[in-house]
Design a protein around this motif. Structure first.
Motif, PDB file in Angstrom:
ATOM      1  N   ALA A  18       0.836  -1.203   0.000  1.00 54.08           N
ATOM      2  CA  ALA A  18       0.000   0.000   0.000  1.00 54.08           C
ATOM      3  C   ALA A  18       0.871   1.253   0.000  1.00 54.08           C
ATOM      4  O   ALA A  18       2.052   1.203   0.360  1.00 54.08           O
ATOM      5  CB  ALA A  18      -0.904  -0.011   1.229  1.00 54.08           C
ATOM      6  N   GLY A  19       0.282   2.374  -0.410  1.00 48.71           N
ATOM      7  CA  GLY A  19       1.016   3.633  -0.478  1.00 48.71           C
ATOM      8  C   GLY A  19       1.653   4.018   0.848  1.00 48.71           C
ATOM      9  O   GLY A  19       1.202   3.610   1.914  1.00 48.71           O
ATOM     10  N   GLY A  20       2.699   4.788   0.746  1.00 43.74           N
ATOM     11  CA  GLY A  20       3.431   5.246   1.921  1.00 43.74           C
ATOM     12  C   GLY A  20       4.910   5.082   1.703  1.00 43.74           C
ATOM     13  O   GLY A  20       5.342   4.597   0.654  1.00 43.74           O
ATOM     14  N   PRO A  21       5.713   5.480   2.674  1.00 44.50           N
ATOM     15  CA  PRO A  21       7.172   5.356   2.536  1.00 44.50           C
ATOM     16  C   PRO A  21       7.588   3.895   2.345  1.00 44.50           C
ATOM     17  O   PRO A  21       7.255   3.035   3.158  1.00 44.50           O
ATOM     18  CB  PRO A  21       7.711   5.913   3.850  1.00 44.50           C
ATOM     19  N   ILE A  22       8.297   3.631   1.268  1.00 44.58           N
ATOM     20  CA  ILE A  22       8.703   2.257   0.960  1.00 44.58           C
ATOM     21  C   ILE A  22       9.613   1.690   2.041  1.00 44.58           C
ATOM     22  O   ILE A  22       9.604   0.496   2.310  1.00 44.58           O
ATOM     23  CB  ILE A  22       9.353   2.174  -0.444  1.00 44.58           C
ATOM     24  N   SER A  23      10.381   2.552   2.690  1.00 47.84           N
ATOM     25  CA  SER A  23      11.299   2.092   3.735  1.00 47.84           C
ATOM     26  C   SER A  23      10.541   1.542   4.946  1.00 47.84           C
ATOM     27  O   SER A  23      11.125   0.834   5.761  1.00 47.84           O
ATOM     28  CB  SER A  23      12.219   3.233   4.170  1.00 47.84           C
ATOM     29  N   GLN A  24       9.264   1.837   5.051  1.00 46.13           N
ATOM     30  CA  GLN A  24       8.471   1.354   6.184  1.00 46.13           C
ATOM     31  C   GLN A  24       7.626   0.132   5.833  1.00 46.13           C
ATOM     32  O   GLN A  24       6.944  -0.412   6.682  1.00 46.13           O
ATOM     33  CB  GLN A  24       7.579   2.483   6.709  1.00 46.13           C
ATOM     34  N   ALA A  25       7.690  -0.295   4.586  1.00 39.72           N
ATOM     35  CA  ALA A  25       6.906  -1.458   4.148  1.00 39.72           C
ATOM     36  C   ALA A  25       7.640  -2.741   4.535  1.00 39.72           C
ATOM     37  O   ALA A  25       8.850  -2.843   4.407  1.00 39.72           O
ATOM     38  CB  ALA A  25       6.694  -1.405   2.650  1.00 39.72           C
ATOM     39  N   SER A  26       6.890  -3.717   4.988  1.00 40.85           N
ATOM     40  CA  SER A  26       7.473  -5.007   5.380  1.00 40.85           C
ATOM     41  C   SER A  26       7.635  -5.903   4.158  1.00 40.85           C
ATOM     42  O   SER A  26       6.990  -5.709   3.127  1.00 40.85           O
ATOM     43  CB  SER A  26       6.582  -5.696   6.406  1.00 40.85           C
ATOM     44  N   GLU A  27       8.477  -6.917   4.294  1.00 42.60           N
ATOM     45  CA  GLU A  27       8.635  -7.904   3.224  1.00 42.60           C
ATOM     46  C   GLU A  27       7.309  -8.625   2.976  1.00 42.60           C
ATOM     47  O   GLU A  27       6.981  -8.941   1.838  1.00 42.60           O
ATOM     48  CB  GLU A  27       9.718  -8.916   3.581  1.00 42.60           C
ATOM     49  N   GLU A  28       6.556  -8.860   4.026  1.00 45.38           N
ATOM     50  CA  GLU A  28       5.279  -9.534   3.888  1.00 45.38           C
ATOM     51  C   GLU A  28       4.314  -8.713   3.029  1.00 45.38           C
ATOM     52  O   GLU A  28       3.544  -9.259   2.240  1.00 45.38           O
ATOM     53  CB  GLU A  28       4.648  -9.797   5.261  1.00 45.38           C
ATOM     54  N   ALA A  29       4.355  -7.389   3.180  1.00 46.59           N
ATOM     55  CA  ALA A  29       3.476  -6.528   2.382  1.00 46.59           C
ATOM     56  C   ALA A  29       3.844  -6.607   0.897  1.00 46.59           C
ATOM     57  O   ALA A  29       2.967  -6.601   0.043  1.00 46.59           O
ATOM     58  CB  ALA A  29       3.565  -5.085   2.872  1.00 46.59           C
ATOM     59  N   PHE A  30       5.144  -6.699   0.593  1.00 44.26           N
ATOM     60  CA  PHE A  30       5.558  -6.860  -0.796  1.00 44.26           C
ATOM     61  C   PHE A  30       5.123  -8.220  -1.325  1.00 44.26           C
ATOM     62  O   PHE A  30       4.591  -8.329  -2.414  1.00 44.26           O
ATOM     63  CB  PHE A  30       7.076  -6.737  -0.915  1.00 44.26           C
ATOM     64  N   ALA A  31       5.355  -9.267  -0.551  1.00 47.89           N
ATOM     65  CA  ALA A  31       5.025 -10.622  -0.996  1.00 47.89           C
ATOM     66  C   ALA A  31       3.533 -10.769  -1.247  1.00 47.89           C
ATOM     67  O   ALA A  31       3.122 -11.445  -2.189  1.00 47.89           O
ATOM     68  CB  ALA A  31       5.504 -11.636   0.036  1.00 47.89           C
ATOM     69  N   ALA A  32       2.707 -10.124  -0.437  1.00 45.37           N
ATOM     70  CA  ALA A  32       1.262 -10.221  -0.598  1.00 45.37           C
ATOM     71  C   ALA A  32       0.784  -9.549  -1.888  1.00 45.37           C
ATOM     72  O   ALA A  32      -0.281  -9.881  -2.392  1.00 45.37           O
ATOM     73  CB  ALA A  32       0.568  -9.591   0.613  1.00 45.37           C
ATOM     74  N   ALA A  33       1.566  -8.637  -2.425  1.00 42.99           N
ATOM     75  CA  ALA A  33       1.175  -7.908  -3.635  1.00 42.99           C
ATOM     76  C   ALA A  33       1.359  -8.757  -4.893  1.00 42.99           C
ATOM     77  O   ALA A  33       0.876  -8.384  -5.952  1.00 42.99           O
ATOM     78  CB  ALA A  33       1.971  -6.622  -3.748  1.00 42.99           C
ATOM     79  N   PHE A  34       2.057  -9.858  -4.791  1.00 44.30           N
ATOM     80  CA  PHE A  34       2.337 -10.669  -5.986  1.00 44.30           C
ATOM     81  C   PHE A  34       1.666 -11.972  -5.910  1.00 44.30           C
ATOM     82  O   PHE A  34       1.642 -12.864  -5.492  1.00 44.30           O
ATOM     83  CB  PHE A  34       3.853 -10.815  -6.173  1.00 44.30           C
TER      84      PHE A  34
END
Length: 116
Positions: free
Chosen positions: A100-116
């Motif tokens: 989700a939108g926001g500072p990429i440095s604060q995004a978790s690996e799980e949030a990235f994995a869930a997007a794919f």
């Protein structure tokens, strides 16, 4: 508006279709040497061959990466970081799915994995 990007290098993620491809073509037309990044090597080769060449830009190139494969993505990021001293990228177009939108440095690996 026309920007002269001669001598600059651009990294365009998700660059084999749609917005990413259009941005890569535009940046190449402005004189940038474009590094294409996407999942399919054959499509990357084709898009790279079709990029405009002004005769003054840095060489166009491509890298295969799947943003859903964090280990492979880390390896590519490390390689780009190592190369930055001699061939830095001046423009980054992060045209990929992700958290989700926001500072990429604060995004978790799980949030990235869930997007794919």
């Amino acid at each position: 508006m026309h920007l002269d990007l001669t001598g600059k290098r651009a990294l365009v993620c998700g660059s084999t279709q749609g917005i990413g491809r259009a941005v890569a073509v535009t940046l190449a037309g402005m004189g940038a040497g474009v590094t294409l990044l996407a999942r399919n090597a054959e499509t990357l080769k084709q898009v790279c061959a079709e990029l405009p060449r002004t005769g003054r830009e840095l060489e166009h190139r491509w890298l295969v990466a799947d943003f859903g494969d964090l280990a492979a993505l880390r390896a590519i990021a490390s390689k780009l970081e190592e190369d930055a001293a001699s061939e830095p990228h001046h423009v980054l177009v992060n045209n990929t799915g992700g958290p989700a939108g926001g500072p990429i440095s604060q995004a978790s690996e799980e949030a990235f994995a869930a997007a794919f």
